[in-house]
Write a protein that holds these residues in place. Structure first.
Motif, PDB file in Angstrom:
ATOM      1  N   ILE A   1       0.816  -1.208   0.000  1.00 33.86           N
ATOM      2  CA  ILE A   1       0.000   0.000   0.000  1.00 33.86           C
ATOM      3  C   ILE A   1       0.852   1.261   0.000  1.00 33.86           C
ATOM      4  O   ILE A   1       0.514   2.262  -0.642  1.00 33.86           O
ATOM      5  CB  ILE A   1      -0.967  -0.014   1.200  1.00 33.86           C
ATOM      6  CG1 ILE A   1      -1.954  -1.192   1.050  1.00 33.86           C
ATOM      7  CG2 ILE A   1      -1.744   1.303   1.310  1.00 33.86           C
ATOM      8  CD1 ILE A   1      -2.861  -1.391   2.235  1.00 33.86           C
ATOM      9  N   ASP A   2       1.969   1.246   0.706  1.00 35.12           N
ATOM     10  CA  ASP A   2       2.799   2.449   0.800  1.00 35.12           C
ATOM     11  C   ASP A   2       3.989   2.436  -0.142  1.00 35.12           C
ATOM     12  O   ASP A   2       4.811   3.358  -0.133  1.00 35.12           O
ATOM     13  CB  ASP A   2       3.267   2.664   2.239  1.00 35.12           C
ATOM     14  CG  ASP A   2       3.906   1.423   2.844  1.00 35.12           C
ATOM     15  OD1 ASP A   2       4.137   0.443   2.105  1.00 35.12           O
ATOM     16  OD2 ASP A   2       4.162   1.423   4.066  1.00 35.12           O
ATOM     17  N   GLY A   3       4.117   1.400  -0.970  1.00 34.53           N
ATOM     18  CA  GLY A   3       5.171   1.364  -1.984  1.00 34.53           C
ATOM     19  C   GLY A   3       6.572   1.231  -1.444  1.00 34.53           C
ATOM     20  O   GLY A   3       7.530   1.613  -2.126  1.00 34.53           O
ATOM     21  N   ASP A   4       6.732   0.652  -0.249  1.00 37.44           N
ATOM     22  CA  ASP A   4       8.064   0.565   0.343  1.00 37.44           C
ATOM     23  C   ASP A   4       8.714  -0.797   0.153  1.00 37.44           C
ATOM     24  O   ASP A   4       9.795  -1.050   0.670  1.00 37.44           O
ATOM     25  CB  ASP A   4       8.013   0.908   1.830  1.00 37.44           C
ATOM     26  CG  ASP A   4       7.258  -0.123   2.659  1.00 37.44           C
ATOM     27  OD1 ASP A   4       6.572  -0.984   2.063  1.00 37.44           O
ATOM     28  OD2 ASP A   4       7.327  -0.049   3.904  1.00 37.44           O
ATOM     29  N   GLY A   5       8.052  -1.698  -0.589  1.00 34.23           N
ATOM     30  CA  GLY A   5       8.691  -2.958  -0.925  1.00 34.23           C
ATOM     31  C   GLY A   5       8.235  -4.155  -0.130  1.00 34.23           C
ATOM     32  O   GLY A   5       8.604  -5.290  -0.468  1.00 34.23           O
ATOM     33  N   ASP A   6       7.468  -3.965   0.939  1.00 36.44           N
ATOM     34  CA  ASP A   6       6.893  -5.109   1.637  1.00 36.44           C
ATOM     35  C   ASP A   6       5.374  -5.019   1.561  1.00 36.44           C
ATOM     36  O   ASP A   6       4.810  -3.983   1.214  1.00 36.44           O
ATOM     37  CB  ASP A   6       7.383  -5.218   3.084  1.00 36.44           C
ATOM     38  CG  ASP A   6       7.145  -3.952   3.895  1.00 36.44           C
ATOM     39  OD1 ASP A   6       6.186  -3.208   3.594  1.00 36.44           O
ATOM     40  OD2 ASP A   6       7.908  -3.701   4.846  1.00 36.44           O
ATOM     41  N   LEU A   7       4.691  -6.109   1.868  1.00 38.83           N
ATOM     42  CA  LEU A   7       3.248  -6.163   1.714  1.00 38.83           C
ATOM     43  C   LEU A   7       2.521  -5.837   3.014  1.00 38.83           C
ATOM     44  O   LEU A   7       2.920  -6.296   4.093  1.00 38.83           O
ATOM     45  CB  LEU A   7       2.811  -7.540   1.209  1.00 38.83           C
ATOM     46  CG  LEU A   7       3.322  -7.940  -0.177  1.00 38.83           C
ATOM     47  CD1 LEU A   7       2.625  -9.201  -0.663  1.00 38.83           C
ATOM     48  CD2 LEU A   7       3.149  -6.817  -1.186  1.00 38.83           C
ATOM     49  N   ASP A   8       1.475  -5.070   2.881  1.00 40.05           N
ATOM     50  CA  ASP A   8       0.627  -4.656   3.985  1.00 40.05           C
ATOM     51  C   ASP A   8      -0.716  -5.381   3.877  1.00 40.05           C
ATOM     52  O   ASP A   8      -0.946  -6.126   2.917  1.00 40.05           O
ATOM     53  CB  ASP A   8       0.445  -3.141   3.944  1.00 40.05           C
ATOM     54  CG  ASP A   8       1.769  -2.405   3.730  1.00 40.05           C
ATOM     55  OD1 ASP A   8       2.610  -2.438   4.638  1.00 40.05           O
ATOM     56  OD2 ASP A   8       1.961  -1.837   2.637  1.00 40.05           O
ATOM     57  N   LEU A   9      -1.606  -5.161   4.844  1.00 38.58           N
ATOM     58  CA  LEU A   9      -2.871  -5.891   4.883  1.00 38.58           C
ATOM     59  C   LEU A   9      -4.070  -4.966   5.014  1.00 38.58           C
ATOM     60  O   LEU A   9      -3.974  -3.899   5.624  1.00 38.58           O
ATOM     61  CB  LEU A   9      -2.888  -6.865   6.062  1.00 38.58           C
ATOM     62  CG  LEU A   9      -2.036  -8.136   5.942  1.00 38.58           C
ATOM     63  CD1 LEU A   9      -2.028  -8.892   7.266  1.00 38.58           C
ATOM     64  CD2 LEU A   9      -2.564  -9.033   4.827  1.00 38.58           C
ATOM     65  N   VAL A  10      -5.206  -5.405   4.448  1.00 39.13           N
ATOM     66  CA  VAL A  10      -6.502  -4.769   4.653  1.00 39.13           C
ATOM     67  C   VAL A  10      -7.475  -5.849   5.094  1.00 39.13           C
ATOM     68  O   VAL A  10      -7.525  -6.930   4.488  1.00 39.13           O
ATOM     69  CB  VAL A  10      -7.034  -4.095   3.376  1.00 39.13           C
ATOM     70  CG1 VAL A  10      -8.394  -3.440   3.646  1.00 39.13           C
ATOM     71  CG2 VAL A  10      -6.054  -3.067   2.851  1.00 39.13           C
ATOM     72  N   VAL A  11      -8.243  -5.571   6.138  1.00 37.79           N
ATOM     73  CA  VAL A  11      -9.246  -6.501   6.647  1.00 37.79           C
ATOM     74  C   VAL A  11     -10.596  -5.802   6.665  1.00 37.79           C
ATOM     75  O   VAL A  11     -10.701  -4.640   7.077  1.00 37.79           O
ATOM     76  CB  VAL A  11      -8.914  -6.971   8.081  1.00 37.79           C
ATOM     77  CG1 VAL A  11      -9.957  -7.975   8.569  1.00 37.79           C
ATOM     78  CG2 VAL A  11      -7.525  -7.578   8.147  1.00 37.79           C
ATOM     79  N   SER A  12     -11.645  -6.493   6.198  1.00 38.91           N
ATOM     80  CA  SER A  12     -13.001  -5.966   6.319  1.00 38.91           C
ATOM     81  C   SER A  12     -13.741  -6.732   7.414  1.00 38.91           C
ATOM     82  O   SER A  12     -13.539  -7.941   7.592  1.00 38.91           O
ATOM     83  CB  SER A  12     -13.749  -6.089   4.987  1.00 38.91           C
ATOM     84  OG  SER A  12     -13.819  -7.436   4.568  1.00 38.91           O
ATOM     85  N   ASN A  13     -14.587  -6.020   8.144  1.00 39.35           N
ATOM     86  CA  ASN A  13     -15.283  -6.590   9.295  1.00 39.35           C
ATOM     87  C   ASN A  13     -16.777  -6.319   9.214  1.00 39.35           C
ATOM     88  O   ASN A  13     -17.204  -5.276   8.714  1.00 39.35           O
ATOM     89  CB  ASN A  13     -14.741  -5.985  10.594  1.00 39.35           C
ATOM     90  CG  ASN A  13     -13.281  -6.281  10.809  1.00 39.35           C
ATOM     91  OD1 ASN A  13     -12.881  -7.432  10.931  1.00 39.35           O
ATOM     92  ND2 ASN A  13     -12.453  -5.235  10.836  1.00 39.35           N
ATOM     93  N   ILE A  14     -17.569  -7.238   9.737  1.00 43.88           N
ATOM     94  CA  ILE A  14     -19.004  -7.013   9.854  1.00 43.88           C
ATOM     95  C   ILE A  14     -19.267  -6.157  11.089  1.00 43.88           C
ATOM     96  O   ILE A  14     -18.810  -6.478  12.189  1.00 43.88           O
ATOM     97  CB  ILE A  14     -19.764  -8.346   9.949  1.00 43.88           C
ATOM     98  CG1 ILE A  14     -19.640  -9.120   8.633  1.00 43.88           C
ATOM     99  CG2 ILE A  14     -21.232  -8.116  10.280  1.00 43.88           C
ATOM    100  CD1 ILE A  14     -20.318 -10.464   8.637  1.00 43.88           C
TER     101      ILE A  14
END
Length: 571
Positions: free
Chosen positions: A452-465
């Motif tokens: 998400i921030d383009g820094d070379g490692d992967l980030d996460l997004v979680v959706s919740n009810i």
């Protein structure tokens, strides 16, 4: 997701899995203790990101089934500016009505700078008001811009990306008429003609008049057995902006099985895209492409229809990835509590798969949780894939300490799971090091990974009810280098889904497949991200057309673009 199955087979399964992992418990405990000394690796940055979204289920006390199936998302580059944007589907306050529009639509957040999003729903035209379940992305018209398909309880919607920041609803003009109870969906080129076809999983023939109760006689969500299972849908792209429903003639509609999760890959090594479908309380399907527009379900033959004990499980989320580092694509499926999440290890050489959930450490540790979204990526760039699972019950239980959900969802909330790969497909509990991701207790569904921030490692997004969608920044210490690979056709400018990428890390071969569909009701970025301690200098590519080419990587720790036809041909 049945709430009415006998607990005895599950207890027997727990005993078997516990015996399988007993011998390795001491080693796992030592590895986990070492991980505890590390600082938190995933940090919740939602509050400062501009993403302000809650998936509303509109649960009124009747416990209607669609109210806890949704909360999918899409993480993709909508405007081709090089960063990732976020699309979150929304529920509907008029359930069980079909075709009615909610006052709270789906939301589109455009990323303006790292971790800074703005709500661009109104200007984008993406504010669908159906009862949203999930989404997938792909450039169906080959104009170089990523389009989005929304799966609903009710009519699904296809949005065409105009390339100017706006989208148009082309569902009707594209010839798409998908009703019923859609769940996950996937774009893939099934016939190698250069355009993307579309697979949509269908869940059950839901009837709001059917009511279910808990053992105590209280209203409870029905399991899938309470309704007839639906049949999945396959739409062939005709190359002129329209689709033709080939569900019956392709064989896909020959089985009705309460389907939820889906992933795409070439599972038998013949160069053609296949589909693996996770089914709820039914045998799973592995649809093998026959290269003539038809598919055959070989799940039973290849060992991925049932678990080790020959039981059907409540399949929700699914991924296809090389989890044990042997250059073959494995499968991982999330399930109901008192079952286990299942790791199907690929035996290679077209020998099929085996349920290795026990020895891998992924089985018994998941028995107390209900998993939905799942992603695999190299958290600390050490060359292997780690696992992340979004959890949330489907039947009421005792409140877990720290739950943040409002009633009644506080009785459905669970912490998420993280597993760190030891390097050979054995996993240890990583909750002590990932911090926020595994400490929050909510009713989670969709899960996506991306830089998400383009820094070379992967980030996460979680959706919740009935809880906020959450963004987690990856702050893990880096053990190696990274490479982000985009594989495209220069003339079309779109990612070529189904492209198989191979690189080396020392004497080990790392494989990845470009896909935008996996997890649960979720679209992920159509790029390959690789970590390596001893990175090689070559990339081997097998394009969806079957052609093979070799490219030089150049330096790592950057993004590279590979264009079909511009590498060294390999026979």
């Amino acid at each position: 997701m049945s709430a009415n199955r006998s607990p005895l087979p599950r207890l027997l399964q727990l005993m078997v899995l516990s015996v399988l992992v007993l011998a390795s418990c001491q080693q796992d405990s030592q590895e986990t203790a070492q991980l505890r000394s590390e600082p938190p690796w995933l940090v919740d940055v939602t509050s400062s990101s501009g993403v302000d979204f809650i998936y509303h289920s509109y649960e009124s006390g009747s416990r209607l089934l669609p109210a806890h199936i949704g909360a999918g998302l899409a993480l993709f580059d909508a405007d081709r500016d090089g960063d990732l944007d976020l699309y979150l589907v929304q529920g509907n306050d008029r359930l069980p009505g079909i075709g009615k529009q909610s006052d709270l639509p789906n939301r589109f957040f455009r990323q303006e700078s790292p971790w800074q999003f703005v709500d661009a729903t109104a200007e984008s035209g993406l504010g669908d008001g159906g009862f949203g379940i999930g989404a997938t992305t792909g450039d169906f018209d080959n104009d170089g811009w990523t389009d989005i398909y929304v799966s609903n309880y009710g009519p699904d919607v296809l949005y065409r990306n105009r390339g100017d920041g706006t989208f148009e609803d082309v569902t009707e003009s594209a010839g798409i008429d998908v009703q019923g109870f859609s769940a996950s969906c996937a774009f893939a080129d099934i016939d190698r003609d250069g355009d993307l076809d579309l697979f949509i999983t269908q869940y059950v023939e839901f009837d709001a008049e059917t009511k279910c109760t808990s053992a105590a006689g209280r209203p409870e969500f029905c399991g899938p057995e309470a309704f007839p299972p639906s049949r999945n849908i396959l739409l062939r792209n005709d190359g002129d902006g329209t689709f033709t429903n080939i569900s019956t003639e392709s064989g896909i509609a020959s089985i009705a099985a309460a389907s939820l999760g889906i992933c795409c890959d070439d599972f038998n090594g013949d160069g053609w895209i296949d589909f693996y479908v996770a089914n709820d309380a039914h045998e799973n399907n592995l649809w093998i492409n026959q290269k003539d527009g038809t598919f055959v379900d070989d799940a039973a033959i290849l060992g991925v229809s049932l678990n080790l004990n020959g039981q059907k499980e409540a399949g929700m989320g699914v991924i296809a990835a090389d989890l044990d580092g042997n250059s073959s694509t494995d499968l991982f499926v999330t399930h109901l509590d008192m079952e286990s999440n299942t790791f199907y290890r690929n035996l290679g050489e077209q020998m099929g798969f085996m349920d290795d959930s026990g020895i891998s450490g992924l089985g018994p540790s998941s028995m107390n949780y209900t998993g939905f979204g799942v992603v695999a990526f190299d958290l600390e760039l050490d060359g292997d894939l780690d696992l992340f699972v979004a959890n949330g019950r489907v039947r009421s239980g005792p409140k877990r300490p720290g739950t943040k959900s409002p009633p009644p969802w506080d009785h459905y909330s669970e912490p998420n799971l993280c597993y760190i790969n030891s390097g050979s497909g054995r996993f240890v509990d990583g909750k002590e090091i990932v911090g926020d991701f595994s400490s929050v207790v909510e009713t989670s569904r969709g899960l996506a990974a991306g830089d998400i921030d383009g820094d070379g490692d992967l980030d996460l997004v979680v959706s919740n009810i009935e809880g906020p969608a959450r963004l987690y920044r990856n702050d893990a210490p880096r053990a190696g280098s990274w490479l982000r690979i985009r594989a495209t056709d220069r003339n079309q400018g779109r990612p070529l889904l189904g492209t198989r990428i191979s690189v080396t890390d020392g004497d080990r071969v790392i494989i990845r497949t470009i896909s935008a569909a996996s997890s649960y009701a979720t679209a992920t970025p159509a790029v390959v991200h690789i970590g390596a301690k001893d990175p090689g200098s070559k990339v081997m590519v097998r394009w969806p057309s079957g052609e093979r080419e070799e490219f030089n990587t150049g330096d790592w720790n950057r993004t590279i673009d590979l264009y079909r036809g511009e590498g060294k041909k390999v026979e």
